[in-house]
Structures are given as C-alpha cells and as structure tokens.
Scaffold this motif. Structure first.
Motif, short mmCIF file in Angstrom:
data_model
loop_
_atom_site.label_atom_id
_atom_site.label_comp_id
_atom_site.label_asym_id
_atom_site.label_seq_id
_atom_site.Cartn_x
_atom_site.Cartn_y
_atom_site.Cartn_z
N LEU A 14 36.52 43.36 49.25
CA LEU A 14 36.17 43.30 47.89
C LEU A 14 34.91 43.72 47.45
O LEU A 14 34.03 43.56 46.49
CB LEU A 14 36.07 41.67 47.64
CG LEU A 14 37.53 41.04 47.54
CD1 LEU A 14 37.19 39.50 47.48
CD2 LEU A 14 38.25 41.37 46.42
N ALA A 15 34.22 44.57 48.35
CA ALA A 15 33.15 45.10 48.10
C ALA A 15 32.82 46.66 47.83
O ALA A 15 33.87 47.31 48.34
CB ALA A 15 32.17 45.23 49.58
N PRO A 16 32.21 47.06 46.80
CA PRO A 16 30.97 46.22 46.23
C PRO A 16 31.53 45.20 45.22
O PRO A 16 30.62 44.18 44.54
CB PRO A 16 30.22 47.20 45.73
CG PRO A 16 31.04 48.18 45.13
CD PRO A 16 32.23 48.37 46.45
N LYS A 17 32.76 45.40 44.42
CA LYS A 17 33.07 44.54 43.48
C LYS A 17 34.56 44.42 43.48
O LYS A 17 35.27 45.21 44.07
CB LYS A 17 32.54 45.05 42.06
CG LYS A 17 33.08 46.58 41.84
CD LYS A 17 32.73 46.75 40.33
CE LYS A 17 33.17 48.37 40.16
NZ LYS A 17 32.73 48.79 38.80
N PRO A 18 35.12 43.33 43.12
CA PRO A 18 34.67 42.23 42.40
C PRO A 18 33.57 41.37 43.26
O PRO A 18 32.94 40.24 43.00
CB PRO A 18 35.56 41.22 42.03
CG PRO A 18 36.68 41.56 42.84
CD PRO A 18 36.77 43.04 43.24
N ALA A 48 50.09 45.17 44.56
CA ALA A 48 48.68 45.14 44.66
C ALA A 48 48.22 44.74 43.42
O ALA A 48 47.33 45.55 42.46
CB ALA A 48 48.36 46.55 45.23
N PRO A 49 48.19 43.51 42.87
CA PRO A 49 47.78 43.02 41.60
C PRO A 49 46.35 43.18 41.48
O PRO A 49 45.36 43.23 42.39
CB PRO A 49 48.44 41.63 41.52
CG PRO A 49 48.23 41.31 42.84
CD PRO A 49 48.67 42.52 43.58
N LYS A 50 45.78 43.28 40.16
CA LYS A 50 44.33 43.03 39.92
C LYS A 50 43.84 41.68 40.51
O LYS A 50 44.45 40.55 40.56
CB LYS A 50 44.25 43.00 38.18
CG LYS A 50 43.06 42.80 37.70
CD LYS A 50 42.77 43.03 36.03
CE LYS A 50 41.30 42.89 35.80
NZ LYS A 50 41.31 42.86 34.34
N ILE A 51 42.78 42.01 40.93
CA ILE A 51 41.96 41.01 41.64
C ILE A 51 40.93 40.27 40.57
O ILE A 51 40.23 40.70 40.04
CB ILE A 51 41.25 41.29 42.73
CG1 ILE A 51 42.22 41.88 43.95
CG2 ILE A 51 40.50 40.24 43.37
CD1 ILE A 51 41.62 42.46 45.12
N LEU A 52 41.07 38.94 40.30
CA LEU A 52 40.39 38.10 39.50
C LEU A 52 39.14 37.72 40.30
O LEU A 52 39.11 37.33 41.47
CB LEU A 52 41.22 37.08 38.94
CG LEU A 52 42.20 37.30 38.17
CD1 LEU A 52 43.18 36.21 37.57
CD2 LEU A 52 42.09 38.27 36.81
N LYS A 53 37.92 37.46 39.55
CA LYS A 53 36.90 36.96 40.34
C LYS A 53 37.02 35.51 40.67
O LYS A 53 36.51 35.10 42.02
CB LYS A 53 35.56 36.88 39.14
CG LYS A 53 34.99 38.33 38.93
CD LYS A 53 33.87 38.26 38.05
CE LYS A 53 33.39 39.41 37.75
NZ LYS A 53 31.98 39.35 36.72
N GLU A 54 37.71 34.88 40.16
CA GLU A 54 37.97 33.24 40.99
C GLU A 54 38.84 33.23 42.03
O GLU A 54 38.72 32.34 42.68
CB GLU A 54 38.58 32.32 39.74
CG GLU A 54 39.85 32.79 39.17
CD GLU A 54 39.72 33.70 37.82
OE1 GLU A 54 40.66 33.47 37.02
OE2 GLU A 54 38.90 34.32 37.59
N ASN A 55 39.39 34.34 42.41
CA ASN A 55 40.14 34.46 43.59
C ASN A 55 39.28 35.08 44.73
O ASN A 55 39.93 35.46 45.83
CB ASN A 55 41.62 35.11 43.50
CG ASN A 55 42.41 34.55 42.43
OD1 ASN A 55 42.17 33.31 42.36
ND2 ASN A 55 43.17 35.25 41.76
N CYS A 56 38.06 35.29 44.74
CA CYS A 56 37.20 35.97 45.36
C CYS A 56 36.45 35.23 46.43
O CYS A 56 35.56 35.73 47.21
CB CYS A 56 36.17 37.09 44.82
SG CYS A 56 37.05 38.53 43.98
#
Length: 292
Positions: free
Chosen positions: A211-215, A185-193
């Motif tokens: 992904l709600a509410p963030k990123p 469960a790796p960190k989720i980067l904004k560019e992958n959203c």
C-alpha cells in the motif's frame, strides 16, 4: 507515449483525462500525458464521457490501425472496436492473475515473488482478452508498490513497442487466458488500509509495502492515526502480543504472534513523513504501548 513517438509510429491523437482543478486555488492542472502531448504538438482529446457521439466520430476520422490503452478508464465496445487491428491494453500483472484496478498492490499484498506486465486485445469483459506479450520481473522482499510501479512502467513501455511491431508485421500469436487461473485485484479503498495486527508478521509486512506510498497502510496509537510507509520483517521464535511496541530506542519494533515488524518510515496524521528514528525523537511512545 514517449517510446511510441521515439520509434516513429504515427500518432493520430492522444486521449487523456479532462483538466482538473487542484490545490488551494483550484487551478486547472493538466495530466502528464497532456503536458507531454502539448510539448510534442500532438492532437489531444479529453472526453468527459467515452460514449459521447462527437468523441466517437472524431476517433473514427483518425482511421487508426490500432488503439493503445494504458492506465485509462474501461472503454465501451463502440470505442475499442473502431481500429482496423483492434485495441490493446497494457496491464501491470501476469494475466489472468490480478485482473482489476490495483494489480501491483495486490501482487505484493499476496506475497508474490514475481509479477510482470501483459499486453492483450480488449474485449467486453475487463482484462479478459487474448494475450499478445508478457514480461516477468522478480519482486524484492522489501520492494514497495511505488517502486514496483516504476519498474513495471519501464518494462511495459518496451512491451507496448514490441506489441505494436508484432501487430504491424502480422506476426501476433494470440494466447487465450486460462480462466481457471484468474484472480481479482479490485480497487483498494482507504477504509480497508488499516493494519490487522493479528495477522502474521510476513502478511503485515506485505500489506504495508503493498500500500506504499498510497493509499498507505495505517494504524492507531491511542487515538492518533499513524501512516506506515516502510517496514522490515523480523522472523524469530518468540511469541509477542500482537501490536505491542517492543522497542523505541532509535528503532520502532512492533510484535506479532510469530515475530515482529520494524517500522522504518512513519507519518503522524497532519505531519511530515519521517524515518522511525526521527519520529521517535518528537513523539511520545514507550515499550508496552499497543497499536490497534
């Protein structure tokens, strides 16, 4: 921290992040953990580096029986081996599933029907130590990562308290993690959203709420970036063009190859987060438009 304090465990010190500048004035802000600790007159440590020799020396002077770690950085071995009975972590998944920085998000994105929390003794490899306790909870069909986070926080507090009691009484039965069941469960980067409208409707719905509410999941309408906070799944037998707008009258419905997604909450970049009905009153969109 609150539940440990309320149940009369002696807290030698609280470790939290350094104060950070925030806002337009770059005013130093305190973590909620520090604010709570100041309010209850607890000793506070805020190391920049976890391997700092002064920080480690200070930890040793506490003569702690156990360290409790929740939502913090990866601790070096010279820190987590200090206490008499070791250090344990609260993790927001049913380990060994969803090891890593974003277990709540990935459980929802993965379409899990249930998840939970785990306390485990720290070892050198991240999220691999022997399990102390676990607690399970169902995931609602439309539940977002933020909502699940808040639910798991309440469950997690109780599990931390029970884990402390087991360690104190010497009744811990350690359970070895089954490596064959481990998932990342790796960190989720904004560019992958960015939403992939070629996925099936259920996977898109899970992606949005995971992904709600963030990123926050996002898509483009023409060249305008739109963040999607909440959706509802529409499963039927029609075959619509993926990403095509199907309805704009009070409801915003977008087609997929196996059904459709109703967008419930949306935000145009730089604007307020709105219900779909509010958004459609002020944003030009018509049937046949495409999301990309």
């Amino acid at each position: 921290l609150k539940i440990i304090l309320e149940n009369n465990h002696e807290i030698g010190a609280v470790v939290t992040v350094p104060d950070k500048p925030a806002g337009r004035g770059l005013k130093l802000t305190l973590s909620p953990v520090k604010e709570f600790s100041l309010e209850h007159k607890l000793s506070i440590l805020q190391p920049e580096r976890l391997k700092d020799s002064q920080f480690i020396s200070r930890l040793k002077t506490l003569n702690a029986d156990v360290f409790v770690i929740v939502a913090f950085r990866i601790l070096p071995q010279e820190v987590f081996t200090i206490p008499k009975y070791g250090s344990f972590n609260l993790h927001a998944s049913l380990l060994p599933k969803y090891r890593g920085a974003a277990p709540i998000n990935w459980a929802i994105i993965g379409g899990e029907k249930e998840t939970g929390v785990t306390t485990f003794f720290l070892e050198e490899s991240v999220d691999t130590g022997n399990i102390i306790l676990q607690a399970r909870t169902p995931i609602g069909q439309n539940e977002t990562a933020g909502e699940l986070h808040d639910k798991l926080a309440q469950i997690g507090a109780e599990i931390v308290l029970h884990s402390l009691r087991l360690i104190e009484s010497g009744k811990v039965i350690k359970k070895v993690q089954d490596e064959s069941q481990a998932t990342p469960a790796p960190k989720i980067l904004k560019e992958n959203c960015r939403i992939n409208w070629n996925l099936n409707a259920r996977d898109i719905h899970n992606f949005i709420r995971g992904l709600a509410p963030k990123p926050t999941a996002f898509t483009y309408h023409n060249s305008t970036l739109l963040k999607i906070y909440r959706s509802s799944l529409i499963i039927d037998k029609r075959r619509d063009e993926s990403g095509q707008v199907l309805q704009t009258d009070r409801k915003l419905v977008v087609g997929t190859f196996d059904g459709a997604i109703e967008i419930m909450e949306i935000q145009q970049e730089g604007r307020k987060r709105l219900s779909a009905e509010e958004f459609l009153r002020g944003y030009p969109m018509k049937i046949g438009d495409k999301f990309s």
